[in-house]
Write a protein that holds these residues in place. Structure first.
Motif, PDB file in Angstrom:
ATOM      1  N   LEU A   1     -83.020 -29.189  45.450  1.00 24.11           N
ATOM      2  CA  LEU A   1     -83.382 -30.355  46.250  1.00 24.11           C
ATOM      3  C   LEU A   1     -83.195 -31.627  45.433  1.00 24.11           C
ATOM      4  O   LEU A   1     -83.332 -31.615  44.207  1.00 24.11           O
ATOM      5  CB  LEU A   1     -84.826 -30.242  46.726  1.00 24.11           C
ATOM      6  N   PRO A   2     -82.857 -32.739  46.092  1.00 26.94           N
ATOM      7  CA  PRO A   2     -82.660 -34.001  45.363  1.00 26.94           C
ATOM      8  C   PRO A   2     -83.880 -34.347  44.514  1.00 26.94           C
ATOM      9  O   PRO A   2     -85.022 -34.210  44.964  1.00 26.94           O
ATOM     10  CB  PRO A   2     -82.455 -35.029  46.480  1.00 26.94           C
ATOM     11  N   ARG A   3     -83.629 -34.782  43.294  1.00 26.47           N
ATOM     12  CA  ARG A   3     -84.730 -35.088  42.367  1.00 26.47           C
ATOM     13  C   ARG A   3     -85.467 -36.362  42.751  1.00 26.47           C
ATOM     14  O   ARG A   3     -84.882 -37.315  43.265  1.00 26.47           O
ATOM     15  CB  ARG A   3     -84.183 -35.264  40.951  1.00 26.47           C
ATOM     16  N   ARG A   4     -86.739 -36.359  42.433  1.00 31.17           N
ATOM     17  CA  ARG A   4     -87.583 -37.542  42.581  1.00 31.17           C
ATOM     18  C   ARG A   4     -88.436 -37.665  41.326  1.00 31.17           C
ATOM     19  O   ARG A   4     -88.791 -36.682  40.703  1.00 31.17           O
ATOM     20  CB  ARG A   4     -88.497 -37.418  43.808  1.00 31.17           C
ATOM     21  N   GLN A   5     -88.761 -38.900  40.955  1.00 25.25           N
ATOM     22  CA  GLN A   5     -89.687 -39.180  39.847  1.00 25.25           C
ATOM     23  C   GLN A   5     -89.388 -38.294  38.633  1.00 25.25           C
ATOM     24  O   GLN A   5     -90.197 -37.484  38.204  1.00 25.25           O
ATOM     25  CB  GLN A   5     -91.126 -38.985  40.321  1.00 25.25           C
ATOM     26  N   THR A   6     -88.208 -38.528  38.080  1.00 25.41           N
ATOM     27  CA  THR A   6     -87.724 -37.711  36.970  1.00 25.41           C
ATOM     28  C   THR A   6     -88.111 -38.340  35.635  1.00 25.41           C
ATOM     29  O   THR A   6     -87.897 -39.530  35.418  1.00 25.41           O
ATOM     30  CB  THR A   6     -86.194 -37.571  37.028  1.00 25.41           C
ATOM     31  N   PHE A   7     -88.663 -37.534  34.761  1.00 25.75           N
ATOM     32  CA  PHE A   7     -89.011 -37.989  33.419  1.00 25.75           C
ATOM     33  C   PHE A   7     -87.899 -37.545  32.473  1.00 25.75           C
ATOM     34  O   PHE A   7     -87.683 -36.359  32.285  1.00 25.75           O
ATOM     35  CB  PHE A   7     -90.349 -37.386  32.999  1.00 25.75           C
ATOM     36  N   PHE A   8     -87.161 -38.499  31.938  1.00 28.88           N
ATOM     37  CA  PHE A   8     -86.066 -38.174  31.037  1.00 28.88           C
ATOM     38  C   PHE A   8     -85.986 -39.179  29.906  1.00 28.88           C
ATOM     39  O   PHE A   8     -86.647 -40.216  29.920  1.00 28.88           O
ATOM     40  CB  PHE A   8     -84.732 -38.105  31.789  1.00 28.88           C
ATOM     41  N   ARG A   9     -85.169 -38.870  28.937  1.00 32.24           N
ATOM     42  CA  ARG A   9     -84.958 -39.763  27.803  1.00 32.24           C
ATOM     43  C   ARG A   9     -83.489 -39.719  27.425  1.00 32.24           C
ATOM     44  O   ARG A   9     -82.725 -38.879  27.907  1.00 32.24           O
ATOM     45  CB  ARG A   9     -85.813 -39.345  26.610  1.00 32.24           C
ATOM     46  N   LEU A  10     -83.100 -40.618  26.538  1.00 32.84           N
ATOM     47  CA  LEU A  10     -81.755 -40.585  25.990  1.00 32.84           C
ATOM     48  C   LEU A  10     -81.651 -39.392  25.061  1.00 32.84           C
ATOM     49  O   LEU A  10     -82.486 -39.194  24.183  1.00 32.84           O
ATOM     50  CB  LEU A  10     -81.458 -41.879  25.216  1.00 32.84           C
ATOM     51  N   LYS A  11     -80.621 -38.573  25.275  1.00 26.93           N
ATOM     52  CA  LYS A  11     -80.449 -37.375  24.476  1.00 26.93           C
ATOM     53  C   LYS A  11     -80.225 -37.728  23.015  1.00 26.93           C
ATOM     54  O   LYS A  11     -79.513 -38.675  22.686  1.00 26.93           O
ATOM     55  CB  LYS A  11     -79.261 -36.557  24.994  1.00 26.93           C
ATOM     56  N   SER A  12     -80.851 -36.978  22.121  1.00 25.07           N
ATOM     57  CA  SER A  12     -80.720 -37.231  20.687  1.00 25.07           C
ATOM     58  C   SER A  12     -79.261 -37.149  20.261  1.00 25.07           C
ATOM     59  O   SER A  12     -78.500 -36.298  20.731  1.00 25.07           O
ATOM     60  CB  SER A  12     -81.539 -36.212  19.888  1.00 25.07           C
ATOM     61  N   ASP A  13     -78.855 -38.061  19.376  1.00 29.92           N
ATOM     62  CA  ASP A  13     -77.502 -38.102  18.826  1.00 29.92           C
ATOM     63  C   ASP A  13     -76.451 -38.341  19.903  1.00 29.92           C
ATOM     64  O   ASP A  13     -75.290 -37.938  19.757  1.00 29.92           O
ATOM     65  CB  ASP A  13     -77.176 -36.802  18.074  1.00 29.92           C
ATOM     66  N   ALA A  14     -76.830 -38.980  21.018  1.00 27.09           N
ATOM     67  CA  ALA A  14     -75.877 -39.310  22.073  1.00 27.09           C
ATOM     68  C   ALA A  14     -76.062 -40.773  22.459  1.00 27.09           C
ATOM     69  O   ALA A  14     -77.112 -41.362  22.226  1.00 27.09           O
ATOM     70  CB  ALA A  14     -76.087 -38.411  23.295  1.00 27.09           C
ATOM     71  N   VAL A  15     -75.023 -41.368  23.032  1.00 27.73           N
ATOM     72  CA  VAL A  15     -75.110 -42.773  23.417  1.00 27.73           C
ATOM     73  C   VAL A  15     -75.186 -42.951  24.916  1.00 27.73           C
ATOM     74  O   VAL A  15     -75.598 -44.001  25.403  1.00 27.73           O
ATOM     75  CB  VAL A  15     -73.908 -43.584  22.871  1.00 27.73           C
ATOM     76  N   SER A  16     -74.786 -41.928  25.699  1.00 28.42           N
ATOM     77  CA  SER A  16     -74.757 -42.105  27.144  1.00 28.42           C
ATOM     78  C   SER A  16     -75.183 -40.857  27.915  1.00 28.42           C
ATOM     79  O   SER A  16     -74.851 -40.703  29.079  1.00 28.42           O
ATOM     80  CB  SER A  16     -73.350 -42.516  27.589  1.00 28.42           C
ATOM     81  N   GLU A  17     -75.927 -39.960  27.263  1.00 29.68           N
ATOM     82  CA  GLU A  17     -76.351 -38.731  27.931  1.00 29.68           C
ATOM     83  C   GLU A  17     -77.870 -38.688  28.043  1.00 29.68           C
ATOM     84  O   GLU A  17     -78.586 -38.895  27.066  1.00 29.68           O
ATOM     85  CB  GLU A  17     -75.864 -37.499  27.166  1.00 29.68           C
ATOM     86  N   LYS A  18     -78.336 -38.386  29.251  1.00 33.69           N
ATOM     87  CA  LYS A  18     -79.767 -38.244  29.474  1.00 33.69           C
ATOM     88  C   LYS A  18     -80.209 -36.800  29.238  1.00 33.69           C
ATOM     89  O   LYS A  18     -79.467 -35.874  29.529  1.00 33.69           O
ATOM     90  CB  LYS A  18     -80.125 -38.624  30.914  1.00 33.69           C
ATOM     91  N   GLN A  19     -81.404 -36.648  28.744  1.00 30.85           N
ATOM     92  CA  GLN A  19     -82.026 -35.332  28.655  1.00 30.85           C
ATOM     93  C   GLN A  19     -83.200 -35.302  29.619  1.00 30.85           C
ATOM     94  O   GLN A  19     -84.161 -36.059  29.473  1.00 30.85           O
ATOM     95  CB  GLN A  19     -82.510 -35.030  27.239  1.00 30.85           C
ATOM     96  N   VAL A  20     -83.090 -34.460  30.634  1.00 30.54           N
ATOM     97  CA  VAL A  20     -84.135 -34.370  31.640  1.00 30.54           C
ATOM     98  C   VAL A  20     -85.281 -33.523  31.095  1.00 30.54           C
ATOM     99  O   VAL A  20     -85.064 -32.426  30.590  1.00 30.54           O
ATOM    100  CB  VAL A  20     -83.590 -33.752  32.943  1.00 30.54           C
ATOM    101  N   ILE A  21     -86.484 -34.036  31.196  1.00 39.25           N
ATOM    102  CA  ILE A  21     -87.662 -33.340  30.681  1.00 39.25           C
ATOM    103  C   ILE A  21     -88.447 -32.662  31.804  1.00 39.25           C
ATOM    104  O   ILE A  21     -88.846 -31.508  31.686  1.00 39.25           O
ATOM    105  CB  ILE A  21     -88.560 -34.321  29.900  1.00 39.25           C
ATOM    106  N   ALA A  22     -88.651 -33.360  32.911  1.00 39.59           N
ATOM    107  CA  ALA A  22     -89.389 -32.787  34.038  1.00 39.59           C
ATOM    108  C   ALA A  22     -89.084 -33.601  35.292  1.00 39.59           C
ATOM    109  O   ALA A  22     -88.680 -34.764  35.216  1.00 39.59           O
ATOM    110  CB  ALA A  22     -90.890 -32.778  33.763  1.00 39.59           C
TER     111      ALA A  22
END
Length: 352
Positions: A87-108
């Motif tokens: 299902l389409p995501r809502r209220q996503t908690f993410f951060r910038l992926k370590s050692d990356a400049v344009s990649e998100k790391q989704v946490i929850a």
């Protein structure tokens, strides 16, 4: 049988499911994610699921399911399945992926509240709190600061002074596992069927706090390290637990570096409490960086704004701008490559 309402299932989610090509299959929520294998809670039990080939190879890894996501899956037997859709995501908690400049790391995903957990020792860091708050604001996740180990010796006046510009924007809880009232106050802040993610560095007591809120040991915790005097890190994955009162809690591994991706200047200005100087700058479009007649810069010079707060404002703006510029460049290159591929295909077809 599991009542998925306790896990946050709503009528709005049902409407989202109805438009899926796989709406005839059962749905569930990801409770634990292990790279490309997921533990899913559904009405008929708990399933260990993998991704269908289309999802695994047809999506960017940042679009794979994560803890908190709602998925539609095909059961294989009593406890296994294949995830067919998400299902389409809502209220996503993410951060910038370590050692990356344009990649998100989704946490929850589908997070209502996020507890920024820090301990009242050397771990306390206001600059890190500002980072978490900025990222959450972009996803409309309500933040709360949870300060653990309040039984330790610390200067409360100094702590409150450091948080003065933030404490009006979120609740602050001083907690100790040795103080039942402090745990009760935190528990009362969590509403039934709300999803709360716990985020912070290793050793601040996130898992211990969740165990206290659940009234039992749902996550293993380690003993205090004799060399550092801090709890050893035990969480290695993002995992979900239920409170007796109905709250949904997500534990996360310790986060050492939290890169931001939110470049909403308005949110950042409000977070840093610069909005009280709105309309006082010489230029209407003042960015509060180097402009002449900037009321914010003057306030820094006169001590009305803490210099550390302002320096972090500049740093966060630069990081978010760099991230978004990198994403834009990545997309531009992707489009150029796609055009080149199409041109090659078009030319090759002429000689068939």
């Amino acid at each position: 049988m599991n009542d998925l309402q306790y896990y946050g299932w709503t009528e709005n989610l049902l409407k989202l499911k109805e438009v899926s090509d796989f709406n005839y299959l059962p749905h569930g929520r990801v409770t634990v994610s292990h790279k490309t294998r997921y533990e899913v809670v559904a009405e008929k039990g708990f399933f260990s699921c993998e991704l269908t080939g289309n999802m695994l190879f047809g999506r960017d890894p940042s679009e794979y399911p994560c803890t908190g996501d709602w998925v539609i899956f095909q059961p294989i037997d009593n406890d296994k399945g294949v995830i067919m859709d998400m299902l389409p995501r809502r209220q996503t908690f993410f951060r910038l992926k370590s050692d990356a400049v344009s990649e998100k790391q989704v946490i929850a995903a589908y997070v209502n509240k996020a507890f920024i957990v820090q301990s009242l020792d050397d771990n306390f860091n206001v600059r890190r709190i500002e980072r978490f708050m900025l990222q959450m604001a972009g996803e409309k996740i309500q933040p709360a600061l949870v300060l653990t180990k309040s039984d330790l010796e610390y200067d409360k006046n100094e702590t409150e002074a450091a948080l003065r510009h933030l404490s009006t924007k979120m609740p602050v809880f001083y907690t100790s596992i040795h103080d039942a009232n402090s745990i009760k106050a935190l528990s009362e802040f969590i509403q039934p069927n709300e999803t709360v993610v716990f985020a912070g560095s290793s050793g601040v007591g996130k898992s211990t706090l969740i165990n206290a809120l659940c009234g039992k040991e749902v996550f293993k915790t380690a003993t205090i390290s004799a060399s550092t005097g801090k709890g050893r890190h035990t969480s290695t994955r993002r995992e979900m637990a239920l409170m007796k009162e109905g709250g949904i809690l997500i534990d996360t591994p310790g986060i050492k570096v939290f890169g931001v991706t939110n470049d909403d200047t308005g949110l950042l200005i409000d977070l840093m409490d610069f909005s009280r100087f709105e309309g006082q700058c010489r230029f209407k479009d003042c960015q509060h960086i180097h402009e002449a007649g900037c009321a914010v810069i003057q306030a820094v010079d006169h001590g009305e704004i803490d210099h550390g707060v302002y320096e972090n404002y500049l740093k966060l703006r630069k990081e978010a701008w760099h991230y978004n510029a990198s994403v834009h460049e990545k997309r531009r290159r992707g489009k150029s490559f796609a055009r080149m591929v199409n041109e090659v295909k078009k030319n090759s077809s002429k000689y068939r």
